[in-house]
Design a protein around this motif. Structure first.
Motif, mmCIF file in Angstrom:
data_model
loop_
_atom_site.group_PDB
_atom_site.id
_atom_site.type_symbol
_atom_site.label_atom_id
_atom_site.label_comp_id
_atom_site.label_asym_id
_atom_site.label_seq_id
_atom_site.Cartn_x
_atom_site.Cartn_y
_atom_site.Cartn_z
ATOM 1 N N ALA A 1 0.827 -1.202 0.000
ATOM 2 C CA ALA A 1 0.000 0.000 0.000
ATOM 3 C C ALA A 1 0.865 1.258 0.000
ATOM 4 N N ILE A 2 1.983 1.198 0.708
ATOM 5 C CA ILE A 2 2.903 2.353 0.720
ATOM 6 C C ILE A 2 3.447 2.597 -0.681
ATOM 7 N N PHE A 3 3.785 1.507 -1.379
ATOM 8 C CA PHE A 3 4.307 1.643 -2.738
ATOM 9 C C PHE A 3 3.269 2.276 -3.656
ATOM 10 N N LYS A 4 2.036 1.796 -3.589
ATOM 11 C CA LYS A 4 0.976 2.332 -4.450
ATOM 12 C C LYS A 4 0.604 3.762 -4.077
ATOM 13 N N GLY A 5 0.695 4.091 -2.818
ATOM 14 C CA GLY A 5 0.268 5.408 -2.369
ATOM 15 C C GLY A 5 1.316 6.494 -2.500
ATOM 16 N N LYS A 6 2.589 6.146 -2.305
ATOM 17 C CA LYS A 6 3.628 7.180 -2.284
ATOM 18 C C LYS A 6 4.616 7.076 -3.439
ATOM 19 N N VAL A 7 5.103 5.881 -3.687
ATOM 20 C CA VAL A 7 6.162 5.733 -4.696
ATOM 21 C C VAL A 7 5.602 5.764 -6.109
ATOM 22 N N ALA A 8 4.506 5.049 -6.341
ATOM 23 C CA ALA A 8 3.945 4.954 -7.694
ATOM 24 C C ALA A 8 3.561 6.307 -8.285
ATOM 25 N N PRO A 9 2.905 7.215 -7.555
ATOM 26 C CA PRO A 9 2.581 8.517 -8.158
ATOM 27 C C PRO A 9 3.822 9.334 -8.528
ATOM 28 N N LYS A 10 4.840 9.263 -7.700
ATOM 29 C CA LYS A 10 6.068 10.001 -8.014
ATOM 30 C C LYS A 10 6.751 9.417 -9.241
ATOM 31 N N MET A 11 6.789 8.097 -9.337
ATOM 32 C CA MET A 11 7.405 7.460 -10.499
ATOM 33 C C MET A 11 6.592 7.727 -11.765
ATOM 34 N N ARG B 1 6.382 10.566 -17.023
ATOM 35 C CA ARG B 1 5.694 11.432 -17.983
ATOM 36 C C ARG B 1 6.539 12.643 -18.381
ATOM 37 N N ASN B 2 7.698 12.813 -17.780
ATOM 38 C CA ASN B 2 8.581 13.927 -18.112
ATOM 39 C C ASN B 2 9.087 13.761 -19.543
ATOM 40 N N ASN C 1 11.460 10.747 -21.386
ATOM 41 C CA ASN C 1 10.987 10.011 -22.561
ATOM 42 C C ASN C 1 11.928 10.155 -23.741
ATOM 43 N N VAL C 2 12.503 11.333 -23.929
ATOM 44 C CA VAL C 2 13.452 11.537 -25.024
ATOM 45 C C VAL C 2 14.709 10.692 -24.806
ATOM 46 N N LEU C 3 15.231 10.691 -23.587
ATOM 47 C CA LEU C 3 16.398 9.849 -23.295
ATOM 48 C C LEU C 3 16.080 8.381 -23.495
ATOM 49 N N LYS C 4 14.911 7.954 -23.038
ATOM 50 C CA LYS C 4 14.499 6.559 -23.208
ATOM 51 C C LYS C 4 14.428 6.198 -24.683
ATOM 52 N N ASP C 5 13.799 7.042 -25.496
ATOM 53 C CA ASP C 5 13.676 6.764 -26.920
ATOM 54 C C ASP C 5 15.042 6.722 -27.607
ATOM 55 N N MET D 1 12.567 17.241 -30.788
ATOM 56 C CA MET D 1 11.765 17.959 -31.783
ATOM 57 C C MET D 1 10.570 17.117 -32.226
ATOM 58 N N GLU D 2 10.753 15.812 -32.250
ATOM 59 C CA GLU D 2 9.647 14.909 -32.573
ATOM 60 C C GLU D 2 8.557 14.993 -31.498
ATOM 61 N N LYS D 3 8.974 14.992 -30.228
ATOM 62 C CA LYS D 3 8.006 15.080 -29.121
ATOM 63 C C LYS D 3 7.295 16.427 -29.091
ATOM 64 N N LYS D 4 8.002 17.479 -29.473
ATOM 65 C CA LYS D 4 7.409 18.818 -29.456
ATOM 66 C C LYS D 4 6.637 19.121 -30.735
ATOM 67 N N ARG D 5 6.541 18.121 -31.606
ATOM 68 C CA ARG D 5 5.817 18.225 -32.876
ATOM 69 C C ARG D 5 6.371 19.347 -33.758
#
Length: 138
Positions: free
Chosen positions: A2-12, A17-18, A22-26, A81-85
């Motif tokens: 529950a701690i993971f779902k409540g505190k860690v998951a939203p931050k991750m 979504r940054n 995402n650009v580094l990952k791609d 530039m691809e992400k920013k369309r």
């Protein structure tokens, strides 16, 4: 759990979504086949420590990882530039970043106006210096 779902998951989730993450990952995913080949060559080069007749593959390994740094230097702004369309700006952004990367790796200028690059300068430290310049821009 529950701690993971409540505190860690939203931050991750917020981090994932940054746009920069995402650009580094791609960019890394696009170079993954080259990283795999380089890793296989590095692994095969380890057998030179066991068998003296085995060829030294460290030069090939260094070269392939150096090429990957050039690919990443191009792909990070290209994907941004691809992400920013902004599709018309992709190539110029990638080439500008590649030029900046080549300037940052400290080429040796000869008297006749030519530039020589030491391949030992291609690699992680130079990629990190390029990333710091890219991420610190306003």
């Amino acid at each position: 759990m529950a701690i993971f779902k409540g505190k860690v998951a939203p931050k991750m989730d917020r981090i994932s979504r940054n746009i920069w993450i995402n650009v580094l990952k791609d960019s890394i995913l696009q170079t993954l086949p080259f990283i795999l080949v380089s890793s296989v060559i590095t692994f095969l080069g380890l057998f030179a420590n066991i068998w003296k007749w085995w060829p030294d593959l460290s030069g090939i390994s260094n070269f392939t990882f150096g090429i990957i740094s050039i690919f990443v230097a191009f792909l990070i702004p290209f994907n941004m530039m691809e992400k920013k369309r902004l599709p018309k700006q992709r190539i110029i952004s990638g080439l500008t970043s590649l030029g900046l990367f080549l300037l940052l790796i400290n080429p040796v200028m000869s008297k006749d106006g030519g530039a020589t690059f030491e391949f030992s300068h291609f690699g992680l430290v130079e990629c990190l210096s390029l990333l710091s310049v890219v991420f610190l821009q306003p």
